[in-house]
Scaffold this motif. Sequence first.
Motif, PDB file in Angstrom:
ATOM      1  N   ASN A  23      44.095  -9.533 -30.985  1.00  0.00           N
ATOM      2  CA  ASN A  23      45.484  -9.805 -30.617  1.00  0.00           C
ATOM      3  C   ASN A  23      45.652  -9.807 -29.103  1.00  0.00           C
ATOM      4  N   LEU A  24      46.396 -10.785 -28.588  1.00  0.00           N
ATOM      5  CA  LEU A  24      46.706 -10.812 -27.162  1.00  0.00           C
ATOM      6  C   LEU A  24      47.617  -9.635 -26.819  1.00  0.00           C
ATOM      7  N   GLN A  25      47.407  -9.074 -25.642  1.00  0.00           N
ATOM      8  CA  GLN A  25      48.221  -7.954 -25.202  1.00  0.00           C
ATOM      9  C   GLN A  25      49.623  -8.434 -24.822  1.00  0.00           C
ATOM     10  N   PRO A  26      50.607  -7.506 -24.813  1.00  0.00           N
ATOM     11  CA  PRO A  26      51.961  -7.879 -24.358  1.00  0.00           C
ATOM     12  C   PRO A  26      51.910  -8.450 -22.943  1.00  0.00           C
ATOM     13  N   GLY A  27      52.655  -9.528 -22.721  1.00  0.00           N
ATOM     14  CA  GLY A  27      52.676 -10.151 -21.401  1.00  0.00           C
ATOM     15  C   GLY A  27      51.553 -11.128 -21.150  1.00  0.00           C
ATOM     16  N   VAL A  28      50.709 -11.356 -22.155  1.00  0.00           N
ATOM     17  CA  VAL A  28      49.615 -12.319 -22.048  1.00  0.00           C
ATOM     18  C   VAL A  28      49.939 -13.494 -22.967  1.00  0.00           C
ATOM     19  N   PHE A  29      49.866 -14.701 -22.408  1.00  0.00           N
ATOM     20  CA  PHE A  29      50.309 -15.872 -23.144  1.00  0.00           C
ATOM     21  C   PHE A  29      49.209 -16.929 -23.223  1.00  0.00           C
ATOM     22  N   ALA A  30      49.550 -18.057 -23.857  1.00  0.00           N
ATOM     23  CA  ALA A  30      48.550 -19.105 -24.102  1.00  0.00           C
ATOM     24  C   ALA A  30      47.922 -19.620 -22.817  1.00  0.00           C
ATOM     25  N   LYS A  31      48.715 -19.752 -21.741  1.00  0.00           N
ATOM     26  CA  LYS A  31      48.161 -20.247 -20.469  1.00  0.00           C
ATOM     27  C   LYS A  31      47.132 -19.256 -19.907  1.00  0.00           C
ATOM     28  N   ASP A  32      47.405 -17.956 -20.049  1.00  0.00           N
ATOM     29  CA  ASP A  32      46.428 -16.954 -19.622  1.00  0.00           C
ATOM     30  C   ASP A  32      45.139 -17.094 -20.417  1.00  0.00           C
ATOM     31  N   LEU A  33      45.281 -17.295 -21.722  1.00  0.00           N
ATOM     32  CA  LEU A  33      44.098 -17.453 -22.570  1.00  0.00           C
ATOM     33  C   LEU A  33      43.313 -18.693 -22.181  1.00  0.00           C
ATOM     34  N   ALA A  34      44.026 -19.794 -21.914  1.00  0.00           N
ATOM     35  CA  ALA A  34      43.354 -21.032 -21.507  1.00  0.00           C
ATOM     36  C   ALA A  34      42.577 -20.825 -20.210  1.00  0.00           C
ATOM     37  N   LEU A  35      43.201 -20.195 -19.229  1.00  0.00           N
ATOM     38  CA  LEU A  35      42.529 -19.957 -17.951  1.00  0.00           C
ATOM     39  C   LEU A  35      41.359 -18.993 -18.109  1.00  0.00           C
ATOM     40  N   ASP A  85      28.002 -27.618 -32.364  1.00  0.00           N
ATOM     41  CA  ASP A  85      26.956 -27.754 -31.356  1.00  0.00           C
ATOM     42  C   ASP A  85      26.982 -26.594 -30.364  1.00  0.00           C
ATOM     43  N   ILE A  86      28.189 -26.113 -30.063  1.00  0.00           N
ATOM     44  CA  ILE A  86      28.365 -25.021 -29.105  1.00  0.00           C
ATOM     45  C   ILE A  86      29.378 -24.055 -29.694  1.00  0.00           C
ATOM     46  N   GLU A  87      29.094 -22.756 -29.611  1.00  0.00           N
ATOM     47  CA  GLU A  87      30.037 -21.747 -30.077  1.00  0.00           C
ATOM     48  C   GLU A  87      30.284 -20.717 -28.983  1.00  0.00           C
ATOM     49  N   VAL A  88      31.544 -20.377 -28.778  1.00  0.00           N
ATOM     50  CA  VAL A  88      31.940 -19.356 -27.809  1.00  0.00           C
ATOM     51  C   VAL A  88      32.808 -18.350 -28.545  1.00  0.00           C
ATOM     52  N   ASN A  89      32.437 -17.075 -28.475  1.00  0.00           N
ATOM     53  CA  ASN A  89      33.183 -16.026 -29.164  1.00  0.00           C
ATOM     54  C   ASN A  89      33.786 -15.068 -28.138  1.00  0.00           C
ATOM     55  N   LEU A  90      35.097 -14.865 -28.247  1.00  0.00           N
ATOM     56  CA  LEU A  90      35.819 -14.037 -27.284  1.00  0.00           C
ATOM     57  C   LEU A  90      36.731 -13.054 -28.014  1.00  0.00           C
ATOM     58  N   GLN A  91      37.100 -11.984 -27.301  1.00  0.00           N
ATOM     59  CA  GLN A  91      38.036 -11.005 -27.825  1.00  0.00           C
ATOM     60  C   GLN A  91      39.361 -11.113 -27.081  1.00  0.00           C
ATOM     61  N   ALA A  92      40.449 -11.260 -27.816  1.00  0.00           N
ATOM     62  CA  ALA A  92      41.759 -11.438 -27.202  1.00  0.00           C
ATOM     63  C   ALA A  92      42.154 -10.241 -26.348  1.00  0.00           C
ATOM     64  N   GLU A  93      41.714  -9.056 -26.745  1.00  0.00           N
ATOM     65  CA  GLU A  93      42.091  -7.853 -25.995  1.00  0.00           C
ATOM     66  C   GLU A  93      41.526  -7.842 -24.578  1.00  0.00           C
ATOM     67  N   ASP A  94      40.515  -8.659 -24.317  1.00  0.00           N
ATOM     68  CA  ASP A  94      39.904  -8.716 -22.986  1.00  0.00           C
ATOM     69  C   ASP A  94      40.717  -9.565 -22.005  1.00  0.00           C
ATOM     70  N   VAL A  95      41.685 -10.307 -22.526  1.00  0.00           N
ATOM     71  CA  VAL A  95      42.448 -11.230 -21.685  1.00  0.00           C
ATOM     72  C   VAL A  95      43.640 -10.504 -21.058  1.00  0.00           C
ATOM     73  N   VAL A  96      43.765 -10.635 -19.747  1.00  0.00           N
ATOM     74  CA  VAL A  96      44.938 -10.111 -19.030  1.00  0.00           C
ATOM     75  C   VAL A  96      45.614 -11.293 -18.341  1.00  0.00           C
TER      76      VAL A  96
END
Length: 338
Positions: A182-194, A283-294
Amino acid sequence: MRTPESPKTLYDKIFDEHVVRMEEDGTAALYIDRHLVHEVTSAQAFEGLRMNNRPLWRKSSIVATADHNTPTTGWEAGMEGITDPISKLQVTTLDENIRQNGCAAFFPFLSRGQGVIHVMGPEEGATLPGMTVVCGDSHTSTHGACAAIAFGIGTSEVEHVMATQTLLTKKMKNMRVHVEGNLQPGVFAKDLALYIIGKIGTAGGTGCAIEFDGAAIRALSMEGRMTLCNMAIEAGARCGLVACDDKTIEYMKGRPLAPEGELLDQAIEYWKTLHSDEGAKFDIEVNLQAEDVVPMVTWGTSPEMVAPITGCTPIPEDQKDPVKREGWERAYQYMDLK
């Protein structure tokens, strides 16, 4: 005996359903369902049709609006509010071309619904799950949030689609960016994209169709998914996609150009199949954790020049890659950063 099909990605499902003809070298004539048209890249295309005495192949595929050269102020003056003569010429030329040729829907300057074409498309129901969508604008990938294959094309390709309802293209590679948690409070789609671009770079998705999935993606609003698919271009990809789910279907219901009644029921039955099959190969896989995004900050001249709001801009002298180091140094100078 017929063998069951191997599992497919969402991109492969939609692409394969739209192949009119496939050449031995992998070039496909791909059928285009929706052609979004605006004032900048359409004038030369319409002129090319006239010069060659060709009609629009399927005018009902075209949804048009003026958006690139329209001002945000001076509306009380009407068309005279467009003070730049070239911009005004492009807008009035679009009006005339649509008047002469027709289309499924047209949202001229100052009309209700007129606006950014990649917002207007989903809002009006012009973009629907399972479609192939093109537009003479690189950020057409935005529409992939609706579980559609959507990408930008050049002016000559705009004319080709108008004349043939197909596009000559080759299959992209399949890339999956899986974001769990889950994305943290105050973190939005643009933050995730960047954050994603910061991880894979602006060339990380080159030649790919990126499918975004995982719990964090499913939790995004449709507008958040559009933001993410829009930014897929900044990662080097040609398009971005998100699978169809209940949120997608609810968003589509009642849109002016969306199906209704029995047709809607049939459409929903199809839309529910628009996800990658279990076991589909990427062909390519990238795995990320939403909690790491600020919250993220772009500090330079490229989307990959990004840092968390809790961090610092990098030190050019520490970058061993001479090309990247030079790029950082130029960005520091341009942005006047120390």
